[in-house]
Design a protein around this motif. Structure first.
Motif, PDB file in Angstrom:
ATOM      1  N   THR A  17       0.841  -1.215   0.000  1.00 33.59           N
ATOM      2  CA  THR A  17       0.000   0.000   0.000  1.00 33.59           C
ATOM      3  C   THR A  17       0.870   1.257   0.000  1.00 33.59           C
ATOM      4  N   LEU A  18       2.003   1.184   0.700  1.00 36.86           N
ATOM      5  CA  LEU A  18       2.949   2.315   0.689  1.00 36.86           C
ATOM      6  C   LEU A  18       3.427   2.573  -0.740  1.00 36.86           C
ATOM      7  N   ALA A  19       3.745   1.484  -1.455  1.00 39.00           N
ATOM      8  CA  ALA A  19       4.249   1.627  -2.826  1.00 39.00           C
ATOM      9  C   ALA A  19       3.176   2.254  -3.716  1.00 39.00           C
ATOM     10  N   LEU A  20       1.951   1.810  -3.538  1.00 34.58           N
ATOM     11  CA  LEU A  20       0.842   2.364  -4.327  1.00 34.58           C
ATOM     12  C   LEU A  20       0.702   3.867  -4.059  1.00 34.58           C
ATOM     13  N   TYR A 233      -4.280  -0.027   5.286  1.00 34.50           N
ATOM     14  CA  TYR A 233      -4.494   1.173   4.452  1.00 34.50           C
ATOM     15  C   TYR A 233      -4.138   2.445   5.236  1.00 34.50           C
ATOM     16  N   ALA A 234      -4.775   2.617   6.392  1.00 33.58           N
ATOM     17  CA  ALA A 234      -4.535   3.853   7.164  1.00 33.58           C
ATOM     18  C   ALA A 234      -3.099   3.940   7.700  1.00 33.58           C
ATOM     19  N   PRO A 235      -2.503   2.814   8.157  1.00 33.37           N
ATOM     20  CA  PRO A 235      -1.095   2.919   8.571  1.00 33.37           C
ATOM     21  C   PRO A 235      -0.191   3.373   7.422  1.00 33.37           C
ATOM     22  N   ALA A 236      -0.431   2.838   6.218  1.00 34.40           N
ATOM     23  CA  ALA A 236       0.410   3.228   5.075  1.00 34.40           C
ATOM     24  C   ALA A 236       0.215   4.715   4.759  1.00 34.40           C
ATOM     25  N   ALA A 237      -1.025   5.167   4.713  1.00 32.33           N
ATOM     26  CA  ALA A 237      -1.282   6.577   4.389  1.00 32.33           C
ATOM     27  C   ALA A 237      -0.627   7.495   5.429  1.00 32.33           C
TER      28      ALA A 237
END
Ligand code: A3D
Length: 319
Positions: A17-20, A233-237
């Protein structure tokens, strides 16, 4: 100007998700690193094939060799294992210490000038181990937890009061765990502090108290629902927001696990506090005056972080 380089160590749920998000926000070229062969390469290829659709030029590459993270500007670390239902963050300690030691070595060898954001749990202890292992200055190594915890608090408050999340500000102090301290007096809707909103009848004290509890257990609630892993999702954002503040020298004031040297009466530990994040990493720790209840709650949170770090030191001394 050359593009920035973002290294993501750990290509699991958060890493992907970080990469996205890094690609969609055009933060720079991305290298996904993992020990699992094929996983970072597969995710990188899938995401590279998304780039023409979304219209970004950042390159995405998967790797199993630390040499590929060479000269990264930002490293975000999610390597390790995540919580399973019924497992506490502390159970992760033994396994993730070893992972942080190898990741720290990889960073030290390949990108000693990077800004490093740790997400691996138990967060406040793992960021401490990672900083020791990589040897980078403490202002360049931080932990992500407070942005996520305060986003959870903001979401619950906005939902309850039926207002835009954009108008709700909140922050959370202390360690990332159920001892964290959501700061009620310092959280607002459009500048109006929560105790005032209780008086205005926007939210009842009981509801506010239950939201504070739900925030503290926000991670466990999602673990219980997913059953096979933890929130991503939220941790990555949240980590991307921190990376962006560093890369663009935005000087956002964000709650992060930062290394304290006397602030809040804490010395030599990583604890969640508001900091200014800019081109020099942690540029300033924001030290606010706490009332008696807040001080007591923070002290107990700091004690639990101390306990975790002591356990890390003991495990390290035996290995
Ligand atoms: P997951 O999807 O399991 O990904 C972890 C990845 O790390 C896997 O792909 C593993 O192959 C890889 N890995 C394991 N050991 C190594 C190693 N030595 N070197 C490189 N890679 C390795 O987990 P996830 O992405 O869902 O979560 C990652 C971490 O974040 C876990 O420790 C979670 O507990 C933590 N987490 C923290 C927060 C905070 O707010 C602090 C929130 C959510 C998750």
């Amino acid at each position: 100007m050359a593009r920035k380089k973002i290294a993501l160590v750990g290509a699991g749920n958060i890493g992907g998700t970080l990469a996205l998000l890094a690609g969609m926000k055009d933060l720079g070229d991305v290298v996904l690193f993992d020990i699992a062969e094929g996983v970072p390469q597969g995710k990188a290829l899938d995401l590279a094939q998304l780039s023409p659709v979304e219209g970004f030029d950042a390159s995405l590459k998967g790797a199993n060799d630390y040499a590929e993270i060479k000269d990264a500007d930002v490293v975000i670390v999610t390597a390790g294992i995540a919580r399973k239902p019924g497992m506490s963050r502390d159970d992760l300690l033994g396994i993730n210490i070893k992972v942080m030691q190898s990741v720290g070595e990889g960073i030290k060898q390949n990108c000693p000038n990077a800004f490093v954001i740790c997400i691996t749990n138990p967060l406040d202890a793992m960021v401490w181990v990672l900083q020791q292992a990589c040897g980078l200055p403490t202002n360049k190594v931080v932990g992500m937890a407070g942005v996520l915890d305060s986003a959870r608090f903001r979401h619950f408050l906005a939902d309850e009061m039926n207002v835009s999340v954009e108008d709700v500000t909140a922050f959370v102090l202390g360690g990332h765990g159920d001892t964290m301290v959501p700061m009620v007096r310092h959280s607002t809707v459009a500048g109006i502090a929560l105790p005032e909103l209780v008086k205005m009848g926007w939210i009842s004290q009981d509801k506010l108290d239950s939201i504070v509890e739900r925030t503290k257990n926000g991670g466990a609630e999602i673990v219980g629902l997913l059953k096979t892993g933890s929130a991503f999702y939220a941790p990555a954002a949240s980590a991307i927001l921190m990376a962006e503040s560093y890369l663009k020298d935005k000087r956002r004031v964000l709650p992060c696990a930062a290394y304290l040297e006397g602030q809040y009466g804490v010395d030599g530990l990583y604890v969640g506090v508001p900091v200014v994040l800019g081109a020099n990493g942690v540029e300033r720790v924001v030290e606010i005056e706490l009332d008696k209840t807040e001080s007591t709650l923070l002290a107990s949170s700091v004690e639990s972080v101390k306990g975790l770090v002591a356990a890390c030191k003991e495990i390290q001394s035996k290995s």
